[in-house]
Design a protein around this motif. Structure first.
Motif, PDB file in Angstrom:
ATOM      1  N   SER A 182       0.844  -1.196   0.000  1.00 25.30           N
ATOM      2  CA  SER A 182       0.000   0.000   0.000  1.00 25.30           C
ATOM      3  C   SER A 182       0.879   1.245   0.000  1.00 25.30           C
ATOM      4  CB  SER A 182      -0.915   0.025   1.223  1.00 25.30           C
ATOM      5  OG  SER A 182      -0.142   0.202   2.413  1.00 25.30           O
ATOM      6  N   ILE A 183       0.277   2.360  -0.362  1.00 25.41           N
ATOM      7  CA  ILE A 183       0.988   3.637  -0.356  1.00 25.41           C
ATOM      8  C   ILE A 183       1.364   4.017   1.075  1.00 25.41           C
ATOM      9  CG2 ILE A 183       0.783   6.105  -0.855  1.00 25.41           C
ATOM     10  CD1 ILE A 183      -1.105   5.343  -3.162  1.00 25.41           C
ATOM     11  N   LYS A 184       0.464   3.750   2.005  1.00 21.98           N
ATOM     12  CA  LYS A 184       0.726   4.055   3.418  1.00 21.98           C
ATOM     13  C   LYS A 184       1.944   3.289   3.916  1.00 21.98           C
ATOM     14  CE  LYS A 184      -1.422   3.964   8.003  1.00 21.98           C
ATOM     15  NZ  LYS A 184      -2.645   3.628   8.775  1.00 21.98           N
ATOM     16  N   ILE A 215      -1.164  -0.518 -11.013  1.00 21.24           N
ATOM     17  CA  ILE A 215      -2.036   0.604 -11.363  1.00 21.24           C
ATOM     18  C   ILE A 215      -3.186   0.744 -10.361  1.00 21.24           C
ATOM     19  CG2 ILE A 215      -3.692   1.469 -13.058  1.00 21.24           C
ATOM     20  CD1 ILE A 215      -1.976   0.367 -15.245  1.00 21.24           C
ATOM     21  N   VAL A 216      -3.786  -0.384  -9.998  1.00 22.98           N
ATOM     22  CA  VAL A 216      -4.947  -0.364  -9.107  1.00 22.98           C
ATOM     23  C   VAL A 216      -4.587  -1.043  -7.796  1.00 22.98           C
ATOM     24  CG1 VAL A 216      -7.344  -1.032  -8.798  1.00 22.98           C
ATOM     25  CG2 VAL A 216      -6.522  -0.420 -11.084  1.00 22.98           C
ATOM     26  N   LEU A 217      -4.482  -0.250  -6.744  1.00 23.81           N
ATOM     27  CA  LEU A 217      -4.248  -0.764  -5.398  1.00 23.81           C
ATOM     28  C   LEU A 217      -5.570  -0.711  -4.628  1.00 23.81           C
ATOM     29  CD1 LEU A 217      -0.984   1.285  -4.786  1.00 23.81           C
ATOM     30  CD2 LEU A 217      -1.082  -1.167  -5.228  1.00 23.81           C
ATOM     31  N   LYS A 218      -5.685  -1.435  -3.551  1.00 20.57           N
ATOM     32  CA  LYS A 218      -6.918  -1.419  -2.767  1.00 20.57           C
ATOM     33  C   LYS A 218      -7.199  -0.013  -2.228  1.00 20.57           C
ATOM     34  CE  LYS A 218      -6.856  -6.252  -1.255  1.00 20.57           C
ATOM     35  NZ  LYS A 218      -6.705  -7.175  -0.110  1.00 20.57           N
ATOM     36  N   ASN A 219      -8.301   0.543  -2.673  1.00 22.42           N
ATOM     37  CA  ASN A 219      -8.745   1.870  -2.216  1.00 22.42           C
ATOM     38  C   ASN A 219      -7.729   2.974  -2.492  1.00 22.42           C
ATOM     39  OD1 ASN A 219     -11.100   0.652  -1.048  1.00 22.42           O
ATOM     40  ND2 ASN A 219      -9.847   0.070   0.731  1.00 22.42           N
ATOM     41  N   GLU A 220      -6.757   2.710  -3.372  1.00 26.50           N
ATOM     42  CA  GLU A 220      -5.724   3.711  -3.689  1.00 26.50           C
ATOM     43  C   GLU A 220      -5.440   3.687  -5.184  1.00 26.50           C
ATOM     44  OE1 GLU A 220      -2.962   3.723   0.302  1.00 26.50           O
ATOM     45  OE2 GLU A 220      -2.768   2.018  -1.057  1.00 26.50           O
ATOM     46  N   SER A 221      -4.880   4.768  -5.671  1.00 25.46           N
ATOM     47  CA  SER A 221      -4.563   4.870  -7.090  1.00 25.46           C
ATOM     48  C   SER A 221      -3.063   4.791  -7.319  1.00 25.46           C
ATOM     49  CB  SER A 221      -5.094   6.192  -7.657  1.00 25.46           C
ATOM     50  OG  SER A 221      -4.581   6.415  -8.962  1.00 25.46           O
ATOM     51  N   ASP A 226      -1.928   7.854  -9.348  1.00 25.71           N
ATOM     52  CA  ASP A 226      -1.649   9.064  -8.554  1.00 25.71           C
ATOM     53  C   ASP A 226      -0.282   8.970  -7.887  1.00 25.71           C
ATOM     54  OD1 ASP A 226      -4.071  10.134  -9.249  1.00 25.71           O
ATOM     55  OD2 ASP A 226      -5.087   9.604  -7.378  1.00 25.71           O
ATOM     56  N   LEU A 227       0.057   7.782  -7.380  1.00 26.39           N
ATOM     57  CA  LEU A 227       1.369   7.595  -6.761  1.00 26.39           C
ATOM     58  C   LEU A 227       2.463   7.740  -7.809  1.00 26.39           C
ATOM     59  CD1 LEU A 227       3.247   6.887  -4.432  1.00 26.39           C
ATOM     60  CD2 LEU A 227       2.787   4.458  -4.887  1.00 26.39           C
ATOM     61  N   GLY A 228       2.240   7.182  -8.988  1.00 28.93           N
ATOM     62  CA  GLY A 228       3.223   7.307 -10.066  1.00 28.93           C
ATOM     63  C   GLY A 228       3.452   8.753 -10.463  1.00 28.93           C
TER      64      GLY A 228
END
Length: 200
Positions: free
Chosen positions: A34-36, A54-60, A63-65
């Motif tokens: 996860s991003i967190k 590309i698609v993380l759970k409840n995250e983009s 957007d991180l890229g």
């Protein structure tokens, strides 16, 4: 080389880690789901390559890229996903180094890592020149541009400039391909170019 794998599926992280380790055992691979977790545990500036879902759970992942491309522009972002309909979106918004479909193809992954390695070696290569009888070295990546002045060159870096007794035609061939001869008297490092306009 330090590599980050960010995917919400642990099995994908393990698969990519195994693929990399089998050919590049000296590479350091870190996996997060996860991003967190990424920002809580690791410094993103440490990584040369990021494999990013590309698609993380409840995250983009997109957007991180986008954040990573602005925060650490030298880090190579390679997206991984089974969502083909997202491919055009990532290349338009992030301009990643590459894209790998799921399931992961090891040869495609190796191709990208070899390309990153080649580019990294080019960035660490040196321009050699003589100054007052002494041989000096300067990384090509530290040179912003070179200006030809008859029998000598004015070499410009971010914080200094100096003359070298060479012709631009003599050094052009030895410079990495991210230098462009935009004028007969200028050899420019495109990594320092943020905008250019065509004059009519």
């Amino acid at each position: 080389m330090k590599i980050l794998v960010c995917d919400d599926e642990r099995i994908i992280i393990e698969q990519i880690t195994d693929i990399i380790s089998s050919r590049f055992p000296n590479y350091s691979v870190v996996g997060v789901q996860s991003i967190k977790e990424l920002f809580y545990i690791h410094n993103i500036n440490d990584f040369d390559v990021v494999f990013l879902d590309i698609v993380l759970k409840n995250e983009s992942g997109i957007d991180l890229g986008l954040y990573l491309s602005k925060k650490t522009p030298d880090t190579k972002i390679i997206f991984i996903s089974g969502y083909q309909n997202k491919v055009s979106e990532i290349f338009f918004s992030v301009s990643p180094f590459g894209f790998i479909d799921k399931p992961i193809c090891s040869e495609t992954l190796y191709k990208y890592l070899d390309a990153v390695k080649d580019e990294k070696e080019k960035l660490e290569a040196y321009f050699t020149y003589s100054e007052k009888g002494h041989e000096r070295k300067l990384r090509y990546s530290d040179i912003c541009y070179i200006e030809s002045n008859r029998e000598k060159l004015l070499v410009n870096t971010l914080d200094s400039c100096f003359y070298v007794w060479k012709k631009i035609s003599e050094v052009e061939a030895e410079f990495p391909d991210y230098f462009v001869r935009c004028h007969k008297s200028y050899l420019v490092n495109m990594r320092y170019v943020h905008e250019y306009k065509k004059q009519i």
